[in-house]
Motif scaffolding. Structure first.
Motif, PDB file in Angstrom:
ATOM      1  N   ALA A   1      15.145 -76.953  28.466  1.00  0.00           N
ATOM      2  CA  ALA A   1      14.268 -78.133  28.518  1.00  0.00           C
ATOM      3  C   ALA A   1      13.727 -78.328  29.929  1.00  0.00           C
ATOM      4  N   ALA A   2      14.584 -78.101  30.927  1.00  0.00           N
ATOM      5  CA  ALA A   2      14.132 -78.228  32.314  1.00  0.00           C
ATOM      6  C   ALA A   2      13.023 -77.225  32.615  1.00  0.00           C
ATOM      7  N   TRP A   3      13.153 -76.016  32.100  1.00  0.00           N
ATOM      8  CA  TRP A   3      12.116 -75.004  32.324  1.00  0.00           C
ATOM      9  C   TRP A   3      10.818 -75.381  31.616  1.00  0.00           C
ATOM     10  N   ILE A   4      10.933 -75.855  30.395  1.00  0.00           N
ATOM     11  CA  ILE A   4       9.742 -76.225  29.629  1.00  0.00           C
ATOM     12  C   ILE A   4       8.998 -77.377  30.310  1.00  0.00           C
ATOM     13  N   LEU A   5       9.740 -78.291  30.911  1.00  0.00           N
ATOM     14  CA  LEU A   5       9.149 -79.456  31.578  1.00  0.00           C
ATOM     15  C   LEU A   5       9.044 -79.247  33.093  1.00  0.00           C
ATOM     16  N   ARG A   6       8.966 -78.000  33.516  1.00  0.00           N
ATOM     17  CA  ARG A   6       9.044 -77.633  34.928  1.00  0.00           C
ATOM     18  C   ARG A   6       7.936 -78.218  35.790  1.00  0.00           C
ATOM     19  N   ARG A   7       6.845 -78.713  35.203  1.00  0.00           N
ATOM     20  CA  ARG A   7       5.752 -79.268  36.011  1.00  0.00           C
ATOM     21  C   ARG A   7       6.063 -80.661  36.537  1.00  0.00           C
ATOM     22  N   SER A   8       7.160 -81.262  36.068  1.00  0.00           N
ATOM     23  CA  SER A   8       7.558 -82.593  36.540  1.00  0.00           C
ATOM     24  C   SER A   8       8.928 -82.514  37.190  1.00  0.00           C
ATOM     25  N   ALA A   9       8.987 -82.837  38.477  1.00  0.00           N
ATOM     26  CA  ALA A   9      10.269 -82.815  39.184  1.00  0.00           C
ATOM     27  C   ALA A   9      11.250 -83.822  38.588  1.00  0.00           C
ATOM     28  N   LEU A  10      10.739 -84.990  38.162  1.00  0.00           N
ATOM     29  CA  LEU A  10      11.603 -86.009  37.584  1.00  0.00           C
ATOM     30  C   LEU A  10      12.191 -85.543  36.263  1.00  0.00           C
ATOM     31  N   ALA A  11      11.366 -84.925  35.429  1.00  0.00           N
ATOM     32  CA  ALA A  11      11.854 -84.417  34.144  1.00  0.00           C
ATOM     33  C   ALA A  11      12.869 -83.299  34.340  1.00  0.00           C
ATOM     34  N   VAL A  12      12.610 -82.422  35.292  1.00  0.00           N
ATOM     35  CA  VAL A  12      13.541 -81.324  35.572  1.00  0.00           C
ATOM     36  C   VAL A  12      14.879 -81.881  36.054  1.00  0.00           C
ATOM     37  N   THR A  13      14.826 -82.854  36.949  1.00  0.00           N
ATOM     38  CA  THR A  13      16.062 -83.471  37.446  1.00  0.00           C
ATOM     39  C   THR A  13      16.856 -84.103  36.310  1.00  0.00           C
ATOM     40  N   ALA A  14      16.164 -84.808  35.422  1.00  0.00           N
ATOM     41  CA  ALA A  14      16.824 -85.440  34.279  1.00  0.00           C
ATOM     42  C   ALA A  14      17.503 -84.401  33.396  1.00  0.00           C
TER      43      ALA A  14
ATOM     44  N   GLN B   1       2.246 -70.534  27.399  1.00  0.00           N
ATOM     45  CA  GLN B   1       2.413 -71.633  26.463  1.00  0.00           C
ATOM     46  C   GLN B   1       3.140 -71.174  25.218  1.00  0.00           C
ATOM     47  N   GLY B   2       2.791 -69.957  24.723  1.00  0.00           N
ATOM     48  CA  GLY B   2       3.475 -69.421  23.551  1.00  0.00           C
ATOM     49  C   GLY B   2       4.947 -69.203  23.812  1.00  0.00           C
ATOM     50  N   GLY B   3       5.281 -68.775  25.037  1.00  0.00           N
ATOM     51  CA  GLY B   3       6.683 -68.607  25.400  1.00  0.00           C
ATOM     52  C   GLY B   3       7.427 -69.916  25.394  1.00  0.00           C
ATOM     53  N   ASP B   4       6.773 -70.979  25.836  1.00  0.00           N
ATOM     54  CA  ASP B   4       7.410 -72.296  25.834  1.00  0.00           C
ATOM     55  C   ASP B   4       7.661 -72.791  24.419  1.00  0.00           C
ATOM     56  N   VAL B   5       6.783 -72.441  23.505  1.00  0.00           N
ATOM     57  CA  VAL B   5       6.982 -72.834  22.106  1.00  0.00           C
ATOM     58  C   VAL B   5       8.251 -72.195  21.560  1.00  0.00           C
ATOM     59  N   ILE B   6       8.440 -70.919  21.848  1.00  0.00           N
ATOM     60  CA  ILE B   6       9.644 -70.219  21.387  1.00  0.00           C
ATOM     61  C   ILE B   6      10.881 -70.803  22.050  1.00  0.00           C
ATOM     62  N   LEU B   7      10.785 -71.059  23.348  1.00  0.00           N
ATOM     63  CA  LEU B   7      11.921 -71.613  24.075  1.00  0.00           C
ATOM     64  C   LEU B   7      12.293 -73.000  23.567  1.00  0.00           C
ATOM     65  N   SER B   8      11.293 -73.796  23.204  1.00  0.00           N
ATOM     66  CA  SER B   8      11.588 -75.134  22.689  1.00  0.00           C
ATOM     67  C   SER B   8      12.358 -75.054  21.374  1.00  0.00           C
ATOM     68  N   ARG B   9      12.004 -74.091  20.551  1.00  0.00           N
ATOM     69  CA  ARG B   9      12.722 -73.923  19.283  1.00  0.00           C
ATOM     70  C   ARG B   9      14.134 -73.423  19.522  1.00  0.00           C
ATOM     71  N   LEU B  10      14.292 -72.498  20.456  1.00  0.00           N
ATOM     72  CA  LEU B  10      15.628 -72.013  20.792  1.00  0.00           C
ATOM     73  C   LEU B  10      16.485 -73.135  21.367  1.00  0.00           C
ATOM     74  N   ALA B  11      15.874 -73.954  22.209  1.00  0.00           N
ATOM     75  CA  ALA B  11      16.596 -75.071  22.815  1.00  0.00           C
ATOM     76  C   ALA B  11      17.073 -76.043  21.744  1.00  0.00           C
ATOM     77  N   PHE B  12      16.189 -76.375  20.823  1.00  0.00           N
ATOM     78  CA  PHE B  12      16.559 -77.332  19.772  1.00  0.00           C
ATOM     79  C   PHE B  12      17.647 -76.746  18.871  1.00  0.00           C
ATOM     80  N   ALA B  13      17.556 -75.451  18.568  1.00  0.00           N
ATOM     81  CA  ALA B  13      18.576 -74.805  17.743  1.00  0.00           C
ATOM     82  C   ALA B  13      19.932 -74.819  18.447  1.00  0.00           C
ATOM     83  N   ALA B  14      19.928 -74.553  19.756  1.00  0.00           N
ATOM     84  CA  ALA B  14      21.178 -74.585  20.518  1.00  0.00           C
ATOM     85  C   ALA B  14      21.775 -75.987  20.519  1.00  0.00           C
ATOM     86  N   LEU B  15      20.928 -76.992  20.661  1.00  0.00           N
ATOM     87  CA  LEU B  15      21.393 -78.377  20.667  1.00  0.00           C
ATOM     88  C   LEU B  15      22.020 -78.754  19.327  1.00  0.00           C
ATOM     89  N   VAL B  16      21.319 -78.465  18.238  1.00  0.00           N
ATOM     90  CA  VAL B  16      21.835 -78.802  16.907  1.00  0.00           C
ATOM     91  C   VAL B  16      23.155 -78.085  16.650  1.00  0.00           C
TER      92      VAL B  16
END
Length: 211
Positions: A77-90, A2-17
Motif C-alpha cells: 500500500a505504501a508503494w502504491i501511494l508512494r506519491r504522498s509522503a503522508l500516505a506512505v508514512t501512514a 499503472q497496470g503494475g499498481d493494479v496488480i499490486l493492489s489486488r495482491l495487497a488486498f488478498a494478503a490482508l484478507v
C-alpha cells in the motif's frame, strides 16, 4: 506502471484478507478448545502463551502469519501511494503493527500472560505487541488525515471512528480492565475494518495525487 499498481493492489488486498482470516480462525478455534477460556475477559495472547494447550499452534500459525501478511499489505500500500509522503508514512506505521504481531508470535507471553517474574520472551512479547498497537493507532490517524484530500474522502470519517475505538481499546488493554479481552477484540476489529476499507479503495483505483 499503472497496470503494475493494479496488480499490486489486488495482491495487497488478498494478503490482508488472508492475514485477517488466519487470525480469526486461529483465535476462534483455540478459544473453543482451551478449557474455560473467556474471549471477553482474556487476551488473545493467552491462547498462544508458553505452556498453553494451543500455544504453539496459535503463535506459529496464527500470530506470525497474520503479522507477516499485514506487513506485506501495508508495504505494498505504501508503494502504491508512494506519491504522498503522508500516505506512505501512514502505511509504514500500519506495517509496524504487522511487525509487532509477528514479534508477539515469535516471543509468546508466559502461561496465562502472567506478570509475575516475566521471562525475557514475555517482556519482548509485550514490547512488540504494545509498539505494534501504537503504530497502528498513529497510522490510522495519519491515513484519515491524508484521506480528507484523497479520491476516497469517506476513509477520513471512518478513520476517525476507528481511531476513537482503538484508543479506548488500547486503554482497556493497558489498564487490564475486567473486560480486557473485549476491549482488545474491539480494537482489533476496528483496525481490521479500516485496513479492509483502505485495501478495497486501492483495488478500486485509489492512488495518491502527484505532488
Amino acid at each position: 506502471m499503472q497496470g503494475g499498481d493494479v496488480i499490486l493492489s489486488r495482491l495487497a488486498f488478498a494478503a490482508l484478507v488472508a492475514g485477517l482470516g488466519i487470525l480469526a480462525i486461529a483465535v476462534v478455534w483455540a478459544g473453543s478448545v482451551y478449557p474455560g477460556y473467556d474471549h471477553a475477559r482474556q487476551f488473545m495472547s493467552e491462547l498462544g502463551a508458553s505452556g498453553a494447550v494451543t500455544g504453539a499452534e496459535v503463535s506459529r500459525w496464527g500470530f506470525v502469519p497474520n503479522g507477516l501478511l499485514i506487513t506485506v499489505f501495508s508495504v505494498l500500500a505504501a508503494w502504491i501511494l508512494r506519491r504522498s509522503a503522508l500516505a506512505v508514512t501512514a502505511c509504514l506505521l500500519l506495517a509496524g503493527n504487522g511487525i509487532g504481531m509477528t514479534g508477539a508470535g515469535i516471543y509468546p507471553c508466559d502461561f496465562e500472560c502472567s506478570r509475575s517474574d516475566p521471562s525475557a520472551a514475555a517482556l519482548l512479547h509485550d514490547l512488540f505487541g504494545g509498539l505494534g498497537y501504537l503504530n497502528a493507532i498513529v497510522g490510522v490517524g495519519l491515513a484519515a488525515l491524508w484521506a480528507r484530500q484523497s479520491e476516497a474522502p469517506w476513509l477520513a470519517p471512518l478513520g476517525v471512528g476507528v481511531l476513537i475505538v482503538s484508543l479506548v481499546g488500547f486503554y482497556g488493554v493497558v489498564a487490564e480492565v475486567a473486560l480486557m479481552g473485549l476491549f482488545q477484540r474491539a480494537m482489533e476489529a476496528a483496525l481490521a475494518v479500516f485496513m479492509l476499507a483502505l485495501g478495497w479503495a486501492l483495488v478500486k483505483g485509489l492512488r495518491a495525487a502527484r505532488p
